[in-house]
Scaffold this motif. Structure first.
Motif, PDB file in Angstrom:
ATOM      1  N   SER A   1       0.820  -1.127  -0.120  1.00 23.22           N
ATOM      2  CA  SER A   1      -0.111   0.016   0.070  1.00 23.22           C
ATOM      3  C   SER A   1       0.844   1.205   0.060  1.00 23.22           C
ATOM      4  O   SER A   1       0.656   2.284  -0.837  1.00 23.22           O
ATOM      5  N   ARG A   2       2.062   1.232   0.951  1.00 20.54           N
ATOM      6  CA  ARG A   2       2.570   2.400   1.022  1.00 20.54           C
ATOM      7  C   ARG A   2       3.597   2.618  -0.413  1.00 20.54           C
ATOM      8  O   ARG A   2       3.593   3.864  -1.126  1.00 20.54           O
ATOM      9  N   LEU A   3       3.788   1.369  -1.141  1.00 19.71           N
ATOM     10  CA  LEU A   3       4.589   1.696  -2.214  1.00 19.71           C
ATOM     11  C   LEU A   3       3.402   2.078  -3.471  1.00 19.71           C
ATOM     12  O   LEU A   3       3.783   3.052  -4.348  1.00 19.71           O
ATOM     13  N   ARG A   4       2.353   1.600  -3.394  1.00 19.74           N
ATOM     14  CA  ARG A   4       1.378   2.008  -4.394  1.00 19.74           C
ATOM     15  C   ARG A   4       1.080   3.500  -4.256  1.00 19.74           C
ATOM     16  O   ARG A   4       1.118   4.130  -5.352  1.00 19.74           O
ATOM     17  N   THR A   5       0.851   3.948  -3.123  1.00 14.45           N
ATOM     18  CA  THR A   5       0.739   5.374  -2.908  1.00 14.45           C
ATOM     19  C   THR A   5       1.920   6.252  -3.539  1.00 14.45           C
ATOM     20  O   THR A   5       1.706   7.146  -4.251  1.00 14.45           O
ATOM     21  N   LEU A   6       2.917   5.711  -3.210  1.00 17.92           N
ATOM     22  CA  LEU A   6       4.396   6.570  -3.635  1.00 17.92           C
ATOM     23  C   LEU A   6       4.440   6.470  -5.207  1.00 17.92           C
ATOM     24  O   LEU A   6       4.754   7.405  -5.913  1.00 17.92           O
ATOM     25  N   LEU A   7       4.013   5.458  -5.982  1.00 18.42           N
ATOM     26  CA  LEU A   7       3.948   5.292  -7.410  1.00 18.42           C
ATOM     27  C   LEU A   7       2.931   5.890  -8.026  1.00 18.42           C
ATOM     28  O   LEU A   7       2.906   5.935  -9.238  1.00 18.42           O
TER      29      LEU A   7
ATOM     30  N   GLU B   1       0.879   5.234 -14.777  1.00 20.19           N
ATOM     31  CA  GLU B   1      -0.418   5.192 -15.242  1.00 20.19           C
ATOM     32  C   GLU B   1      -1.383   4.433 -14.193  1.00 20.19           C
ATOM     33  O   GLU B   1      -1.044   3.201 -13.945  1.00 20.19           O
ATOM     34  N   PRO B   2      -2.579   5.024 -14.140  1.00 17.96           N
ATOM     35  CA  PRO B   2      -3.591   4.086 -13.389  1.00 17.96           C
ATOM     36  C   PRO B   2      -3.772   2.612 -13.585  1.00 17.96           C
ATOM     37  O   PRO B   2      -3.711   1.797 -12.791  1.00 17.96           O
ATOM     38  N   ASP B   3      -3.782   2.226 -14.791  1.00 17.27           N
ATOM     39  CA  ASP B   3      -4.034   1.051 -15.408  1.00 17.27           C
ATOM     40  C   ASP B   3      -2.804   0.289 -15.190  1.00 17.27           C
ATOM     41  O   ASP B   3      -2.947  -1.150 -15.345  1.00 17.27           O
ATOM     42  N   GLN B   4      -1.597   0.621 -15.080  1.00 20.02           N
ATOM     43  CA  GLN B   4      -0.477   0.174 -14.673  1.00 20.02           C
ATOM     44  C   GLN B   4      -0.025  -0.024 -13.280  1.00 20.02           C
ATOM     45  O   GLN B   4       1.137  -0.806 -13.017  1.00 20.02           O
ATOM     46  N   LEU B   5      -0.547   0.779 -12.369  1.00 19.91           N
ATOM     47  CA  LEU B   5      -0.083   0.916 -11.193  1.00 19.91           C
ATOM     48  C   LEU B   5       0.131  -0.360 -10.505  1.00 19.91           C
ATOM     49  O   LEU B   5       0.960  -0.859  -9.581  1.00 19.91           O
ATOM     50  N   ASP B   6      -1.140  -1.307 -10.315  1.00 22.57           N
ATOM     51  CA  ASP B   6      -1.030  -2.513  -9.543  1.00 22.57           C
ATOM     52  C   ASP B   6       0.054  -3.477 -10.000  1.00 22.57           C
ATOM     53  O   ASP B   6       0.687  -4.074  -9.305  1.00 22.57           O
ATOM     54  N   LEU B   7       0.298  -3.447 -11.260  1.00 30.57           N
ATOM     55  CA  LEU B   7       1.361  -4.381 -11.936  1.00 30.57           C
ATOM     56  C   LEU B   7       2.585  -3.820 -11.610  1.00 30.57           C
ATOM     57  O   LEU B   7       3.470  -4.546 -11.360  1.00 30.57           O
ATOM     58  N   VAL B   8       2.910  -2.652 -11.842  1.00 34.65           N
ATOM     59  CA  VAL B   8       4.382  -1.916 -11.389  1.00 34.65           C
ATOM     60  C   VAL B   8       4.473  -2.231  -9.993  1.00 34.65           C
ATOM     61  O   VAL B   8       5.581  -2.658  -9.610  1.00 34.65           O
ATOM     62  N   THR B   9       3.409  -1.901  -9.093  1.00 34.70           N
ATOM     63  CA  THR B   9       3.696  -2.012  -7.731  1.00 34.70           C
ATOM     64  C   THR B   9       3.925  -3.661  -7.359  1.00 34.70           C
ATOM     65  O   THR B   9       5.166  -3.795  -6.710  1.00 34.70           O
ATOM     66  N   ALA B  10       3.137  -4.367  -7.886  1.00 30.98           N
ATOM     67  CA  ALA B  10       3.676  -5.974  -7.879  1.00 30.98           C
ATOM     68  C   ALA B  10       5.152  -6.358  -8.108  1.00 30.98           C
ATOM     69  O   ALA B  10       5.811  -6.970  -7.600  1.00 30.98           O
ATOM     70  N   THR B  11       5.312  -5.921  -9.190  1.00 30.57           N
ATOM     71  CA  THR B  11       6.623  -6.053  -9.770  1.00 30.57           C
ATOM     72  C   THR B  11       7.736  -5.698  -8.999  1.00 30.57           C
ATOM     73  O   THR B  11       8.778  -6.549  -8.788  1.00 30.57           O
ATOM     74  N   ILE B  12       7.619  -4.425  -8.416  1.00 32.96           N
ATOM     75  CA  ILE B  12       8.834  -3.754  -7.614  1.00 32.96           C
ATOM     76  C   ILE B  12       8.868  -4.771  -6.351  1.00 32.96           C
ATOM     77  O   ILE B  12       9.879  -5.006  -5.827  1.00 32.96           O
ATOM     78  N   VAL B  13       7.579  -5.153  -5.837  1.00 36.84           N
ATOM     79  CA  VAL B  13       7.731  -6.026  -4.673  1.00 36.84           C
ATOM     80  C   VAL B  13       8.190  -7.008  -4.754  1.00 36.84           C
ATOM     81  O   VAL B  13       9.094  -7.669  -4.085  1.00 36.84           O
ATOM     82  N   VAL B  14       7.903  -7.871  -5.799  1.00 36.29           N
ATOM     83  CA  VAL B  14       8.507  -9.221  -6.061  1.00 36.29           C
ATOM     84  C   VAL B  14       9.819  -8.925  -6.468  1.00 36.29           C
ATOM     85  O   VAL B  14      10.904  -9.929  -5.865  1.00 36.29           O
ATOM     86  N   PHE B  15      10.424  -8.067  -6.990  1.00 36.98           N
ATOM     87  CA  PHE B  15      11.840  -7.958  -7.321  1.00 36.98           C
ATOM     88  C   PHE B  15      12.646  -7.432  -5.983  1.00 36.98           C
ATOM     89  O   PHE B  15      13.581  -8.218  -5.747  1.00 36.98           O
ATOM     90  N   ILE B  16      11.753  -6.754  -5.168  1.00 37.01           N
ATOM     91  CA  ILE B  16      12.531  -6.659  -3.868  1.00 37.01           C
ATOM     92  C   ILE B  16      12.682  -7.802  -3.013  1.00 37.01           C
ATOM     93  O   ILE B  16      13.765  -8.073  -2.379  1.00 37.01           O
TER      94      ILE B  16
ATOM     95  N   GLN C   1      21.335  -1.645  -4.826  1.00 36.83           N
ATOM     96  CA  GLN C   1      20.807  -0.368  -5.051  1.00 36.83           C
ATOM     97  C   GLN C   1      20.702  -0.056  -6.441  1.00 36.83           C
ATOM     98  O   GLN C   1      19.822   0.503  -7.128  1.00 36.83           O
ATOM     99  N   GLU C   2      21.948  -0.516  -7.512  1.00 40.49           N
ATOM    100  CA  GLU C   2      21.832  -0.329  -8.855  1.00 40.49           C
ATOM    101  C   GLU C   2      20.758  -1.181  -9.551  1.00 40.49           C
ATOM    102  O   GLU C   2      20.098  -0.555 -10.516  1.00 40.49           O
ATOM    103  N   LEU C   3      20.375  -2.396  -9.274  1.00 38.20           N
ATOM    104  CA  LEU C   3      19.399  -3.042  -9.834  1.00 38.20           C
ATOM    105  C   LEU C   3      18.239  -2.537  -9.501  1.00 38.20           C
ATOM    106  O   LEU C   3      17.453  -2.530 -10.305  1.00 38.20           O
ATOM    107  N   LEU C   4      17.689  -2.221  -8.243  1.00 33.56           N
ATOM    108  CA  LEU C   4      16.518  -1.407  -7.989  1.00 33.56           C
ATOM    109  C   LEU C   4      16.296  -0.147  -8.705  1.00 33.56           C
ATOM    110  O   LEU C   4      15.439   0.265  -9.265  1.00 33.56           O
ATOM    111  N   GLN C   5      17.364   0.764  -8.794  1.00 33.21           N
ATOM    112  CA  GLN C   5      17.416   1.894  -9.634  1.00 33.21           C
ATOM    113  C   GLN C   5      17.078   1.685 -11.052  1.00 33.21           C
ATOM    114  O   GLN C   5      16.192   2.260 -11.599  1.00 33.21           O
ATOM    115  N   PHE C   6      17.648   0.575 -11.783  1.00 31.71           N
ATOM    116  CA  PHE C   6      17.413   0.393 -13.169  1.00 31.71           C
ATOM    117  C   PHE C   6      15.981   0.083 -12.945  1.00 31.71           C
ATOM    118  O   PHE C   6      15.370   0.343 -14.119  1.00 31.71           O
ATOM    119  N   LEU C   7      15.498  -0.959 -12.352  1.00 30.01           N
ATOM    120  CA  LEU C   7      14.088  -1.440 -12.366  1.00 30.01           C
ATOM    121  C   LEU C   7      13.138  -0.160 -12.559  1.00 30.01           C
ATOM    122  O   LEU C   7      12.232  -0.101 -13.246  1.00 30.01           O
TER     123      LEU C   7
END
Length: 183
Positions: free
Chosen positions: A125-131, A136-151, A165-171
Motif C-alpha cells: 500500500s505504501r509503495l502503491r501510494t508512492l508510485l 499510469e493508473p491502469d499499470q499501477l497494480d502491475l508495477v507495484t507488484a513487480t517492484i515488490v516481487v523484485f525486492i 541499489q543499482e538493480l533497484l534503480q534500473f528497475l
C-alpha cells in the motif's frame, strides 16, 4: 521470588514483556526468543509469560510486529521514489533473518500468517501510494507488484548493498520512466 501478574496492570505488563521480547529477538534472533528467556530477564515465572502470550508464535509475532513498526514505521520525509525505496530496501535487508523466520512460521501459525499478510499489505500500500503520481493508473497494480516481487528476490540473493541499489534503480527507472537518481 518472581512477582505475580496480579500486582501489575495488564497493559503495562504486556508492554514490558513485548519490550523484553524485542530486545531478545534483536540480540539473538528467533531461536533465542522463548517464554523462559523473557521470564528470566524480567524476574518472572515462565508461566506468567504464557498468561499473556500463550504460544511462542504469539510472543514472536508480537515482538516482530514491534520491530517492524520501529524499523519501518517512519520513512524518510521525501516523496521521491528512489530515496524511499533505498531506505526501505536496506532496512528490509537487515530484517531479512527475522522476516524469513516469520515466513517459515506462517506455514504453521495463523498469528504468523496474519502478520506476514498484514506486513506485505502495508508495504504494498505504501509503495502503491508512492508510485501513484508516476505510473499510469491502469499499470499501477502491475508495477507495484513487480517492484515488490523484485525486492523480495533481492532480499534472498547474496548481493552487496551497491548491487542491490543499482538493480533497484534500473528497475524503477524502467517502470516509472523517470531518470535514474545517482546511487
Amino acid at each position: 521470588m518472581p512477582r505475580n501478574r496480579q500486582d501489575v496492570d495488564r497493559d503495562v505488563k504486556v508492554a514490558e514483556i513485548r519490550r523484553t521480547a524485542v530486545s531478545i529477538l534483536r540480540d539473538g534472533g528467533p531461536t533465542a526468543l522463548s517464554h523462559s528467556a523473557v521470564a528470566k530477564r524480567l524476574g518472572l515465572a515462565r508461566t506468567a509469560i504464557y498468561w499473556y502470550f500463550p504460544t511462542k508464535d504469539d510472543l514472536f509475532v508480537a515482538a516482530l510486529a514491534d520491530v517492524y513498526a520501529h524499523d519501518l514505521g517512519t520513512p524518510p520525509d521525501d516523496d521521491r521514489v528512489m530515496p524511499r525505496l533505498r531506505w526501505a530496501l536496506e532496512r528490509l535487508t537487515a530484517l531479512q533473518p527475522l522476516t524469513h523466520a516469520l515466513h517459515e512460521r506462517a506455514k504453521h501459525s495463523q498469528a504468523a500468517a496474519d502478520l506476514e499478510a498484514g506486513f506485505l499489505e502495508a508495504m504494498t500500500s505504501r509503495l502503491r501510494t508512492l508510485l501513484a503520481l508516476r505510473v499510469e493508473p491502469d499499470q499501477l497494480d502491475l508495477v507495484t507488484a513487480t517492484i515488490v516481487v523484485f525486492i523480495e528476490g533481492l532480499l534472498v540473493q547474496p548481493r552487496s548493498a551497491q548491487e542491490r541499489q543499482e538493480l533497484l534503480q534500473f528497475l524503477v527507472a524502467e517502470l516509472t520512466h523517470e531518470p535514474a537518481d545517482p546511487v
